[in-house]
Design an enzyme around this catalytic site. Structure first.
Site, PDB file in Angstrom:
ATOM      1  N   ASP A   6      48.364  83.954  71.061  1.00 34.21           N
ATOM      2  CA  ASP A   6      47.805  84.537  72.285  1.00 34.21           C
ATOM      3  C   ASP A   6      47.567  86.025  72.038  1.00 34.21           C
ATOM      4  O   ASP A   6      48.521  86.802  71.970  1.00 34.21           O
ATOM      5  CB  ASP A   6      48.757  84.322  73.459  1.00 34.21           C
ATOM      6  CG  ASP A   6      48.368  85.129  74.687  1.00 34.21           C
ATOM      7  OD1 ASP A   6      47.153  85.252  74.946  1.00 34.21           O
ATOM      8  OD2 ASP A   6      49.272  85.641  75.379  1.00 34.21           O
ATOM      9  N   THR A  10      47.304  94.542  74.453  1.00 34.49           N
ATOM     10  CA  THR A  10      48.409  95.366  73.955  1.00 34.49           C
ATOM     11  C   THR A  10      49.256  94.631  72.929  1.00 34.49           C
ATOM     12  O   THR A  10      49.574  95.173  71.868  1.00 34.49           O
ATOM     13  CB  THR A  10      49.301  95.823  75.126  1.00 34.49           C
ATOM     14  OG1 THR A  10      48.499  96.515  76.088  1.00 34.49           O
ATOM     15  CG2 THR A  10      50.403  96.753  74.633  1.00 34.49           C
ATOM     16  N   THR A  12      50.240  90.751  70.868  1.00 30.05           N
ATOM     17  CA  THR A  12      49.879  89.396  70.452  1.00 30.05           C
ATOM     18  C   THR A  12      51.171  88.586  70.363  1.00 30.05           C
ATOM     19  O   THR A  12      52.135  89.023  69.739  1.00 30.05           O
ATOM     20  CB  THR A  12      49.167  89.399  69.092  1.00 30.05           C
ATOM     21  OG1 THR A  12      47.917  90.087  69.224  1.00 30.05           O
ATOM     22  CG2 THR A  12      48.911  87.985  68.598  1.00 30.05           C
ATOM     23  N   ASP A 109      43.002  83.962  78.593  1.00 35.74           N
ATOM     24  CA  ASP A 109      44.408  83.975  79.007  1.00 35.74           C
ATOM     25  C   ASP A 109      44.583  83.402  80.402  1.00 35.74           C
ATOM     26  O   ASP A 109      45.545  82.675  80.671  1.00 35.74           O
ATOM     27  CB  ASP A 109      44.977  85.394  78.933  1.00 35.74           C
ATOM     28  CG  ASP A 109      44.147  86.418  79.690  1.00 35.74           C
ATOM     29  OD1 ASP A 109      42.957  86.152  80.005  1.00 35.74           O
ATOM     30  OD2 ASP A 109      44.675  87.517  79.976  1.00 35.74           O
ATOM     31  N   THR A 132      48.463  93.874  80.163  1.00 32.82           N
ATOM     32  CA  THR A 132      47.767  95.163  80.168  1.00 32.82           C
ATOM     33  C   THR A 132      47.073  95.356  81.508  1.00 32.82           C
ATOM     34  O   THR A 132      47.094  96.443  82.090  1.00 32.82           O
ATOM     35  CB  THR A 132      46.753  95.224  79.014  1.00 32.82           C
ATOM     36  OG1 THR A 132      47.433  94.942  77.790  1.00 32.82           O
ATOM     37  CG2 THR A 132      46.121  96.598  78.931  1.00 32.82           C
ATOM     38  N   THR A 184      63.017 113.770  89.175  1.00 35.07           N
ATOM     39  CA  THR A 184      61.627 113.413  88.895  1.00 35.07           C
ATOM     40  C   THR A 184      61.535 112.027  88.265  1.00 35.07           C
ATOM     41  O   THR A 184      60.699 111.206  88.656  1.00 35.07           O
ATOM     42  CB  THR A 184      60.983 114.454  87.966  1.00 35.07           C
ATOM     43  OG1 THR A 184      61.005 115.727  88.606  1.00 35.07           O
ATOM     44  CG2 THR A 184      59.546 114.079  87.635  1.00 35.07           C
TER      45      THR A 184
END
Length: 258
Positions: A6, A10, A12, A109, A132, A184
């Protein structure tokens, strides 16, 4: 044995199926510039680690949302495994009735996830994939793929915040101790995590309202468990949904070709 691959923008993910069971799986960085030999050597090291040989693989299936990588991957399969891989795409038997305006636009996908989810969990369904991009797919009670929504992924959003705001640091995506951040970093973690939880709940709620049904919600992808822990709207987390779908599609096409 079956090798399933797959290819995401970003990462595999690779898996080895034996007699219908996922025996091994690996997640590697997606590289658009690797040659067939580099892919071959990478797989050799992964196989060696678990004691597998290339000649134990009897079939290969690939889904990809990164077209530039496919030439090298296909050449690798032929050179190192002597196997012509199945590629998820137009013309392949998936059993999925796609009601998109242009079915060819639906990513491989999303198709694979829908096939697996229908087989494993029935319908109607909403499938949420945290990759992603975060994708939402609606499958109706007739097992028809109706479409969905695509949003920027949580990692993309975090990186955009870091790169565009000079005083904001790069942070780990994690659950903060309190929703009201006292620093922060904790404030960013709160905004990112709970902002995404709100997005998921909002889109799922609107899909349910529009469909006038109560579909089961299946989540997959690297951050699915983190989001699901913070929301009641996700019914099932299946981290290997895409690999399961690839195995199902391979078997359907293998039987068809016999």
């Amino acid at each position: 044995m079956l090798l399933v691959i797959d290819v995401g923008n970003t990462n595999t993910v690779l898996g080895i199926y034996h007699e219908g069971e996922l025996e091994y799986h690996w997640r590697i960085e997606t590289s658009r510039h690797k040659t067939e030999d580099e892919f071959g050597m990478l797989l050799r090291s992964l196989f060696d680690y678990v004691g597998l040989m290339f000649d134990q693989i009897e079939g290969i299936i690939i889904s990809s949302v990164v077209p530039p990588i496919m030439f090298s991957l296909e050449r690798m399969c032929i050179k190192y495994f002597q196997i012509e891989p199945q590629i998820v795409g137009p013309g392949m038997k998936t059993g999925l009735n796609i009601k998109y305006d242009n079915p060819k636009e639906v990513g491989a996908d999303r198709i694979v996830n829908a096939v697996a989810a229908i087989h494993l969990y029935g319908s109607p369904l909403i499938v949420v994939d945290f990759g992603t991009a975060t994708t939402y797919c609606y499958i109706n009670e007739r097992k028809e793929y109706m479409g969905g929504a695509i949003a920027p992924g949580i990692t993309i959003s975090t990186e955009a915040l870091y790169s565009r705001a000079a005083k904001l640091p790069r942070i780990e995506i994690a659950r903060p101790d309190h929703i009201v951040g006292k620093s922060t970093v904790s404030a960013m973690q709160s905004g990112i995590l709970y902002g995404y939880v709100g997005q998921v709940e909002g889109i799922v709620k609107r899909m349910k309202w529009q469909s006038k049904k109560n579909p089961k919600v299946i989540a997959t992808g690297g951050l699915a468990s983190l989001i699901a822990d913070e929301s009641d709207c996700i019914d099932i987390v299946d981290p290997f949904l895409t690999l399961k779908g690839l195995e199902l599609i391979y078997e359907r096409n293998r039987v068809e070709s016999v």
